[in-house]
Motif scaffolding. Structure first.
Motif, PDB file in Angstrom:
ATOM      1  N   UNK A 131       0.802  -1.215   0.000  1.00  0.00           N
ATOM      2  CA  UNK A 131       0.000   0.000   0.000  1.00  0.00           C
ATOM      3  C   UNK A 131       0.841   1.274   0.000  1.00  0.00           C
ATOM      4  N   UNK A 132       2.142   1.163   0.275  1.00  0.00           N
ATOM      5  CA  UNK A 132       3.000   2.350   0.334  1.00  0.00           C
ATOM      6  C   UNK A 132       3.611   2.712  -1.024  1.00  0.00           C
ATOM      7  N   UNK A 133       3.391   1.863  -2.038  1.00  0.00           N
ATOM      8  CA  UNK A 133       3.945   2.128  -3.364  1.00  0.00           C
ATOM      9  C   UNK A 133       3.060   3.137  -4.089  1.00  0.00           C
ATOM     10  N   UNK A 134       3.629   4.174  -4.740  1.00  0.00           N
ATOM     11  CA  UNK A 134       2.809   5.165  -5.447  1.00  0.00           C
ATOM     12  C   UNK A 134       2.217   4.605  -6.734  1.00  0.00           C
ATOM     13  N   UNK A 135       1.158   5.270  -7.179  1.00  0.00           N
ATOM     14  CA  UNK A 135       0.489   4.891  -8.428  1.00  0.00           C
ATOM     15  C   UNK A 135       1.393   5.145  -9.634  1.00  0.00           C
ATOM     16  N   UNK A 136       1.055   4.472 -10.740  1.00  0.00           N
ATOM     17  CA  UNK A 136       1.641   4.839 -12.027  1.00  0.00           C
ATOM     18  C   UNK A 136       0.876   6.051 -12.571  1.00  0.00           C
ATOM     19  N   UNK A 137       1.466   6.750 -13.524  1.00  0.00           N
ATOM     20  CA  UNK A 137       0.827   7.936 -14.076  1.00  0.00           C
ATOM     21  C   UNK A 137      -0.363   7.537 -14.953  1.00  0.00           C
ATOM     22  N   UNK A 138      -1.353   8.423 -15.024  1.00  0.00           N
ATOM     23  CA  UNK A 138      -2.521   8.201 -15.858  1.00  0.00           C
ATOM     24  C   UNK A 138      -2.109   8.200 -17.334  1.00  0.00           C
ATOM     25  N   UNK A 139      -2.680   7.281 -18.099  1.00  0.00           N
ATOM     26  CA  UNK A 139      -2.337   7.153 -19.509  1.00  0.00           C
ATOM     27  C   UNK A 139      -3.186   8.092 -20.359  1.00  0.00           C
ATOM     28  N   UNK A 140      -2.661   8.523 -21.517  1.00  0.00           N
ATOM     29  CA  UNK A 140      -3.439   9.395 -22.399  1.00  0.00           C
ATOM     30  C   UNK A 140      -4.513   8.607 -23.131  1.00  0.00           C
ATOM     31  N   UNK A 141      -5.491   9.309 -23.691  1.00  0.00           N
ATOM     32  CA  UNK A 141      -6.468   8.661 -24.563  1.00  0.00           C
ATOM     33  C   UNK A 141      -5.773   8.218 -25.840  1.00  0.00           C
ATOM     34  N   UNK A 142      -6.082   7.003 -26.279  1.00  0.00           N
ATOM     35  CA  UNK A 142      -5.374   6.414 -27.414  1.00  0.00           C
ATOM     36  C   UNK A 142      -6.175   6.541 -28.699  1.00  0.00           C
ATOM     37  N   UNK A 143      -5.480   6.349 -29.818  1.00  0.00           N
ATOM     38  CA  UNK A 143      -6.130   6.253 -31.115  1.00  0.00           C
ATOM     39  C   UNK A 143      -6.928   4.949 -31.172  1.00  0.00           C
ATOM     40  N   UNK A 144      -8.113   4.998 -31.793  1.00  0.00           N
ATOM     41  CA  UNK A 144      -8.938   3.806 -31.957  1.00  0.00           C
ATOM     42  C   UNK A 144      -9.293   3.616 -33.423  1.00  0.00           C
ATOM     43  N   UNK A 171      -4.051  10.542 -32.580  1.00  0.00           N
ATOM     44  CA  UNK A 171      -3.775  10.349 -31.155  1.00  0.00           C
ATOM     45  C   UNK A 171      -2.672   9.312 -31.006  1.00  0.00           C
ATOM     46  N   UNK A 172      -2.088   9.180 -29.811  1.00  0.00           N
ATOM     47  CA  UNK A 172      -1.046   8.169 -29.613  1.00  0.00           C
ATOM     48  C   UNK A 172      -1.543   6.753 -29.913  1.00  0.00           C
ATOM     49  N   UNK A 173      -0.673   5.959 -30.509  1.00  0.00           N
ATOM     50  CA  UNK A 173      -0.951   4.529 -30.713  1.00  0.00           C
ATOM     51  C   UNK A 173      -0.451   3.804 -29.466  1.00  0.00           C
ATOM     52  N   UNK A 179      -7.588   3.787 -23.079  1.00  0.00           N
ATOM     53  CA  UNK A 179      -6.147   4.034 -22.954  1.00  0.00           C
ATOM     54  C   UNK A 179      -5.303   3.211 -23.915  1.00  0.00           C
ATOM     55  N   UNK A 180      -5.914   2.313 -24.684  1.00  0.00           N
ATOM     56  CA  UNK A 180      -5.095   1.559 -25.639  1.00  0.00           C
ATOM     57  C   UNK A 180      -5.842   1.310 -26.945  1.00  0.00           C
TER      58      UNK A 180
END
Length: 427
Positions: A171-184, A248-250, A346-347
């Motif tokens: 529980x002490x480990x920080x979150x990963x960063x939020x991912x951007x919206x991806x190309x669909x 958008x990002x792939x 996100x993907x």
């Protein structure tokens, strides 16, 4: 072999699936084996009857709790069925007395279809291979035991039930960063009930030599890089105005089996999804640039420091008081939207490589191939499942999209690299 729990919670990765499953998002994936001879349904049924008790954590019914779904052991008999529909179709097992898996046969093929709510590819492959070994034993073809296949007479280890996410969560480990919206993908979809599978069959040794000797990467890194390059080329070949609408990002979802990093015996879900991405708005990447990025990304993220962040995010979300106190009927309404917004948005697509399937040498002459079909999904219209057996690698594109453009880009690239690709499709 009587060790089993009367009921148990759905694991951390599986918790979301019951609330989001639908005819469009089935959460069902398939493992298949094609034999050299026709399947004997009665023998297959007998093999299933013998195999099921060794895997009690799969032979369950789903029940509704006030806050979450959970599993109870089922007294039903699992019945093998002749295949009649497209693969990976929706299972009506939620709130019903039905099982979260099915065993199918058609001519020379045996298939196991499993809901992701109960296990991942590694867990289901263990069950599937054990079933196939038992099937051949009943045909009078015996084999020596190998790792990854259970003796059906062995005792059930309670550690096979464990939710390894909870066990290794910090529980002490920080979150990963939020991912951007991806190309669909902007493709029209098939009607419900249609799932197209395009399979490319390539020589495993030649694929390995191109990946390792020519580019210095693993087969998985090579295939992920090739998929990035294929989607990028598709985007750049669009007319400028249409391209800008999808600019958008792939981002590609790459599931990673965590059993090699943590000492667990669990056969339930224990994976996280890495999501490398490239942004075509920054300019067109060469294939070599993409491979360099994918290689460094995978090597950096597949270690306990980074993995612990994914575990922290997944488990902490589940433990959040404001999620825990929401009644299940409200969760069922909210989860599909949350999953779309924070999950599949996100993907762009996913590629899952189960690696080399190893079977006892005594059985190899009777088996032609193994395959894995990914689960269909509305948010990610095209997904890829990869399995290697003996001297061939099977690359399966599962799609609810009418267009076959992405598959064409991908397999044409393989052919330009000198690999002969045999293409098969169910439509």
């Amino acid at each position: 072999m009587s060790k089993k729990k009367s009921w148990f919670k759905i694991d951390n990765a599986g918790k979301i699936y019951p609330s989001i499953m639908s005819t469009r998002v089935s959460t069902v994936y398939r493992l298949s084996v094609t034999l050299k001879n026709r399947v004997h349904p009665k023998i297959l049924q007998e093999a299933l009857d013998i195999t099921v008790p060794r895997f009690p954590y799969f032979h369950v019914n789903m029940r509704r709790g006030f806050f979450w779904y959970y599993f109870v052991h089922s007294q039903q008999r699992a019945i093998v069925e002749e295949e009649r529909y497209d693969p990976c179709m929706f299972m009506y097992f939620k709130n019903r007395k039905k099982l979260p898996y099915r065993v199918l046969y058609f001519k020379n093929k045996i298939s196991l279809e499993m809901s992701h709510s109960i296990t991942d590819g590694t867990g289901s492959m263990t069950f599937f291979k054990t079933l196939i070994v038992e099937y051949f034993r009943l045909l009078g073809i015996k084999s020596e035991p190998i790792q990854g296949i259970f003796d059906v007479k062995s005792a059930v280890d309670l550690e096979e039930y464990e939710d390894a996410f909870q066990k290794y969560y910090n529980k002490h480990i920080p979150f990963i960063e939020k991912l951007p919206n991806a190309m669909h993908f902007p493709f029209d979809m098939y009607p419900k009930g249609v799932y197209s599978v395009v399979t490319g069959i390539v020589d495993s040794d030649k694929l390995y030599k191109i990946a390792k000797l020519k580019y210095g990467v693993t087969v998985t890194q090579f295939l992920v890089g090739l998929y990035f390059s294929s989607i990028q080329d598709y985007l750049y070949d669009l007319p400028p105005r249409k391209r800008r609408r999808h600019w958008r990002p792939i981002c590609i979802n790459v599931p990673v089996n965590l059993r090699g990093l943590y000492p667990t015996k669990t056969l339930r879900n224990f994976f996280i999804s890495l999501i490398p991405s490239i942004d075509p708005r920054l300019g067109k990447y060469s294939f070599e640039e993409i491979l360099t990025y994918v290689t460094y990304y995978m090597e950096m993220h597949i270690n306990k420091r980074y993995i612990s962040q994914y575990l922290s995010r997944n488990v902490r979300n589940e433990k959040s008081w404001y999620i825990r106190i929401i009644p299940l009927n409200i969760k069922d309404l909210l989860m599909p939207t949350i999953y779309h917004k924070y999950g599949e948005r996100s993907y762009t697509s996913s590629i899952s490589n189960l690696g080399i399937v190893k079977m006892p040498k005594e059985l190899e002459p009777y088996i032609e191939r193994f395959e894995m079909y990914p689960p269909p999904s509305k948010g990610s219209k095209i997904k890829v499942g990869v399995v290697a057996f003996k001297d061939k690698t099977y690359i399966n594109f599962g799609s609810i999209a009418v267009s076959r453009e992405i598959e064409k880009y991908f397999f044409r690239k393989l052919r330009k690299m000198g690999l002969h690709v045999k293409i098969e499709t169910n439509h």
